[in-house]
Design an enzyme around this catalytic site. Structure first.
Site, PDB file in Angstrom:
ATOM      1  N   ASP A  20       0.798  -1.469  -0.558  1.00 14.88           N
ATOM      2  CA  ASP A  20      -0.297  -0.220  -0.048  1.00 14.88           C
ATOM      3  C   ASP A  20       0.791   1.161  -0.443  1.00 14.88           C
ATOM      4  O   ASP A  20       1.090   2.205  -1.062  1.00 14.88           O
ATOM      5  CB  ASP A  20      -1.128  -0.117   0.829  1.00 14.88           C
ATOM      6  CG  ASP A  20      -2.049  -1.032   1.604  1.00 14.88           C
ATOM      7  OD1 ASP A  20      -2.477  -1.689   0.644  1.00 14.88           O
ATOM      8  OD2 ASP A  20      -1.518  -1.611   2.413  1.00 14.88           O
ATOM      9  N   TYR A 196       5.985 -14.785   0.087  1.00 11.64           N
ATOM     10  CA  TYR A 196       5.354 -15.094   1.481  1.00 11.64           C
ATOM     11  C   TYR A 196       5.841 -16.180   1.906  1.00 11.64           C
ATOM     12  O   TYR A 196       6.753 -17.117   1.085  1.00 11.64           O
ATOM     13  CB  TYR A 196       3.663 -14.441   1.429  1.00 11.64           C
ATOM     14  CG  TYR A 196       2.915 -13.308   0.527  1.00 11.64           C
ATOM     15  CD1 TYR A 196       3.689 -12.231   1.518  1.00 11.64           C
ATOM     16  CD2 TYR A 196       2.671 -13.384   0.190  1.00 11.64           C
ATOM     17  CE1 TYR A 196       3.350 -11.519   0.671  1.00 11.64           C
ATOM     18  CE2 TYR A 196       2.818 -12.752  -0.970  1.00 11.64           C
ATOM     19  CZ  TYR A 196       2.159 -11.115  -0.442  1.00 11.64           C
ATOM     20  OH  TYR A 196       1.761  -9.954  -1.069  1.00 11.64           O
ATOM     21  N   GLN A 258      13.466   1.403  -1.503  1.00 11.69           N
ATOM     22  CA  GLN A 258      12.741   0.964  -2.267  1.00 11.69           C
ATOM     23  C   GLN A 258      13.830   1.040  -3.663  1.00 11.69           C
ATOM     24  O   GLN A 258      13.429   0.277  -4.371  1.00 11.69           O
ATOM     25  CB  GLN A 258      10.969   2.054  -2.754  1.00 11.69           C
ATOM     26  CG  GLN A 258      10.661   0.992  -3.349  1.00 11.69           C
ATOM     27  CD  GLN A 258       9.069   2.415  -3.469  1.00 11.69           C
ATOM     28  OE1 GLN A 258       9.119   3.046  -3.348  1.00 11.69           O
ATOM     29  NE2 GLN A 258       8.420   1.587  -3.908  1.00 11.69           N
ATOM     30  N   GLU A 276       2.391  -6.402  -5.241  1.00  9.48           N
ATOM     31  CA  GLU A 276       1.969  -5.342  -6.933  1.00  9.48           C
ATOM     32  C   GLU A 276       3.089  -4.709  -6.612  1.00  9.48           C
ATOM     33  O   GLU A 276       3.234  -4.800  -7.861  1.00  9.48           O
ATOM     34  CB  GLU A 276       0.522  -5.366  -5.327  1.00  9.48           C
ATOM     35  CG  GLU A 276      -0.009  -4.174  -6.441  1.00  9.48           C
ATOM     36  CD  GLU A 276      -1.323  -3.376  -6.506  1.00  9.48           C
ATOM     37  OE1 GLU A 276      -2.105  -4.059  -6.086  1.00  9.48           O
ATOM     38  OE2 GLU A 276      -1.150  -2.313  -7.601  1.00  9.48           O
ATOM     39  N   SER A 278       6.158  -5.118  -5.828  1.00  5.24           N
ATOM     40  CA  SER A 278       7.579  -5.670  -6.139  1.00  5.24           C
ATOM     41  C   SER A 278       7.433  -6.730  -8.080  1.00  5.24           C
ATOM     42  O   SER A 278       8.541  -7.023  -8.855  1.00  5.24           O
ATOM     43  CB  SER A 278       8.013  -6.764  -5.182  1.00  5.24           C
ATOM     44  OG  SER A 278       6.912  -7.205  -5.002  1.00  5.24           O
TER      45      SER A 278
HETATM   46  O1  TRH Z   1       4.331  -6.088   1.142  1.00  4.79           O
HETATM   47  P1  TRH Z   1       3.275  -6.300  -0.430  1.00  4.79           P
HETATM   48  O2  TRH Z   1       2.811  -8.305   0.443  1.00  4.79           O
HETATM   49  O3  TRH Z   1       2.526  -5.610  -0.489  1.00  4.79           O
HETATM   50  C1  TRH Z   1       1.291  -5.509  -0.603  1.00  4.79           C
HETATM   51  C2  TRH Z   1       0.179  -5.969   0.742  1.00  4.79           C
HETATM   52  O4  TRH Z   1       0.054  -6.876   1.756  1.00  4.79           O
HETATM   53  C3  TRH Z   1      -1.202  -5.659   0.918  1.00  4.79           C
HETATM   54  O5  TRH Z   1      -1.823  -5.241   1.861  1.00  4.79           O
HETATM   55  C4  TRH Z   1      -1.770  -6.080  -0.611  1.00  4.79           C
HETATM   56  O6  TRH Z   1      -2.505  -4.956  -0.952  1.00  4.79           O
HETATM   57  C5  TRH Z   1      -0.844  -5.823  -2.134  1.00  4.79           C
HETATM   58  O7  TRH Z   1       0.369  -6.781  -1.649  1.00  4.79           O
HETATM   59  C6  TRH Z   1      -1.201  -6.231  -3.357  1.00  4.79           C
HETATM   60  O8  TRH Z   1       4.288  -6.472  -1.165  1.00  4.79           O
HETATM   61  P2  TRH Z   1       5.318  -5.571  -2.418  1.00  4.79           P
HETATM   62  O9  TRH Z   1       3.551  -4.858  -3.481  1.00  4.79           O
HETATM   63  O10 TRH Z   1       6.136  -5.993  -3.093  1.00  4.79           O
HETATM   64  O11 TRH Z   1       5.354  -4.739  -1.718  1.00  4.79           O
HETATM   65  C7  TRH Z   1       6.158  -4.294  -1.003  1.00  4.79           C
HETATM   66  C8  TRH Z   1       7.522  -2.984  -1.490  1.00  4.79           C
HETATM   67  O12 TRH Z   1       8.299  -2.904  -0.676  1.00  4.79           O
HETATM   68  C9  TRH Z   1       7.733  -2.694  -2.513  1.00  4.79           C
HETATM   69  O13 TRH Z   1       7.238  -1.530  -2.581  1.00  4.79           O
HETATM   70  C10 TRH Z   1       8.741  -2.868  -2.662  1.00  4.79           C
HETATM   71  C11 TRH Z   1       9.552  -2.694  -1.173  1.00  4.79           C
HETATM   72  N1  TRH Z   1      10.642  -2.648  -0.377  1.00  4.79           N
HETATM   73  C12 TRH Z   1      11.859  -2.266  -0.237  1.00  4.79           C
HETATM   74  O14 TRH Z   1      11.774  -1.279  -0.576  1.00  4.79           O
HETATM   75  N2  TRH Z   1      12.989  -2.620  -0.149  1.00  4.79           N
HETATM   76  C13 TRH Z   1      13.194  -4.252  -0.067  1.00  4.79           C
HETATM   77  O15 TRH Z   1      14.433  -4.642   0.922  1.00  4.79           O
HETATM   78  C14 TRH Z   1      11.731  -4.989  -0.254  1.00  4.79           C
HETATM   79  C15 TRH Z   1      12.094  -6.425  -0.551  1.00  4.79           C
HETATM   80  C16 TRH Z   1      10.713  -4.380  -0.572  1.00  4.79           C
END
Ligand code: TRH
Length: 380
Positions: A20, A196, A258, A276, A278
């Site tokens: 989010d 996960y 990020q 979403e 990543s």
């Molecule tokens: O963390 P996520 O699983 O996020 C979500 C939430 O679960 C949310 O509720 C759901 O709606 C959504 O997914 C679909 O995975 P995501 O989306 O990939 O987000 C991770 C963020 O973390 C992304 O912006 C990249 C960042 N990140 C870093 O900045 N540094 C890091 O070392 C890593 C591994 C990730």
């Protein structure tokens, strides 16, 4: 394009994990940097934000970060004038008093819900449609997506060129990796793992360790670490830990900012990603990938997974498409993927070409921030 002084409010509730805030932080920065807009980003959980952007002061009610006016969304809302454009990310509920301020504005404002990303066909039909109304204020659906007729994907200006340049510059990559404490094992393929909890992991690690081709697996701190530790037979894993099992080197990374995470994806030959944001960034890296989709009630995420696979694998031979489908479906179901991985490896050059072609094809779409601005321009 809108006048420079347009004020945008983006609201983000951190439901869980980092997606989010990950999405809204990128969007807010891009609207400021590329569209010269005044953006307030309202976030209810600054601790989650801090993981992605360590400069965040978690105690500040207001602060500027990279030109974005970051506001801690308080439990008790204080009277605030509404912006010209209001974005509720992922259907979050805006404060009642703010909605009243929206309705009280003399000049009408545009109110949008920035929805979840899905490759399903119905998205094209729903993108841009009116949703609910609050008093006289109409809300609209804004759907990101992969197909023409959707809102597109977040992609900063020049991102793909920057990525390709970095991927051609081995010295820059080495330096970047060294900065994270990574000394790439010789001849090893570099793989990142962000997922996960997943019961299917053990079968993959087993196959990687027994492979003739060495693998250097980079695991940012997070939910999968328990499964990695179990397979390694160690009690716990902390940042900096390195364990070698035959051909496989496992290294635990810190959770990085990020923009550094983006670069890490660019460096790797294969990226396992989730959620979403990543997931989208791995596509921009133009390298083969694996998606751990976010699980939803009644398995509706499986429709999303299949819809994406149908698009992503359309250019592949039947054999390669079958291998990808098998790998991705098994991974998201938490089933063993060792055999699927070996099947996919047989089609590697094709999977690499496909990842590049997909990235270029998606890069032809208008990016999400530009599409939002265009939506506003069409609306006024
Ligand atoms: O963390 P996520 O699983 O996020 C979500 C939430 O679960 C949310 O509720 C759901 O709606 C959504 O997914 C679909 O995975 P995501 O989306 O990939 O987000 C991770 C963020 O973390 C992304 O912006 C990249 C960042 N990140 C870093 O900045 N540094 C890091 O070392 C890593 C591994 C990730």
């Amino acid at each position: 394009m809108p006048e420079v002084n347009t004020r945008w409010d983006i609201f983000c509730t951190v439901v869980d994990n980092f997606g989010d805030i990950g999405v809204t932080w990128r969007l807010a920065r891009q609207l400021v940097a590329e569209h010269s807009l005044a953006v307030r980003l309202w976030v209810d959980d600054l601790r989650a934000f801090e993981r992605l952007c360590p400069e965040i002061d978690i105690d500040a009610a207001q602060q500027f970060q990279q030109g974005v006016d970051v506001r801690h969304w308080p439990g008790e809302w204080l009277p605030t004038e509404a912006g010209d454009v209001v974005i509720a990310a992922f259907a979050c509920q805006l404060p009642g008093a703010y909605m009243d301020a929206m309705a009280a504005r003399e000049k009408p404002l545009l109110w949008m819900n920035l929805d979840y990303l899905s490759a399903e066909d119905w998205v094209t039909g729903c993108h841009g449609l009116p949703s609910v109304k609050y008093k006289s204020v109409q809300k609209f659906f804004f759907f990101p997506g992969f197909q023409p007729g959707t809102g597109g994907l977040l992609r900063e200006r020049g991102l793909l060129e920057q990525c390709r340049q970095f991927q051609q510059d081995l010295q820059a990559q080495r330096q970047f990796l060294q900065g994270l404490g990574i000394d790439r094992a010789p001849e090893a393929q570099l793989v990142s793992l962000f997922a996960y909890e997943n019961a299917g992991l053990a079968s993959w690690l087993k196959v990687l360790s027994a492979d003739a081709q060495p693998t250097h697996l980079l695991v940012p701190e997070g939910r999968i670490l328990g499964d990695v530790a179990r397979w390694l037979g160690v009690e716990s894993l902390t940042v900096g830990a390195i364990h070698v099992r035959q051909s496989l080197t496992v290294q635990v990374l810190p959770f990085v900012r990020q923009d550094q995470y983006d670069r890490l994806l660019w460096c790797c030959d294969f990226n396992a990603v989730r959620g979403e944001d990543s997931f989208v960034r791995a596509q921009w890296a133009g390298r083969p990938m694996l998606w751990h989709i976010y699980q939803q009630d009644e398995d509706i995420h499986l429709d999303k997974l299949d819809a994406f696979l149908a698009l992503y694998t359309k250019g592949l031979s039947p054999g390669a498409a079958e291998a990808m489908n098998g790998l991705w479906r098994a991974w998201s179901a938490g089933q063993p993927i060792g055999e699927h991985w070996l099947a996919a490896r047989k089609h590697w050059p094709q999977l690499q070409e496909n990842a590049e072609a997909w990235c270029l094809e998606q890069g032809l779409q208008a990016d999400l921030a530009t599409a939002l601005v265009q939506f506003y321009v069409n609306w006024i």
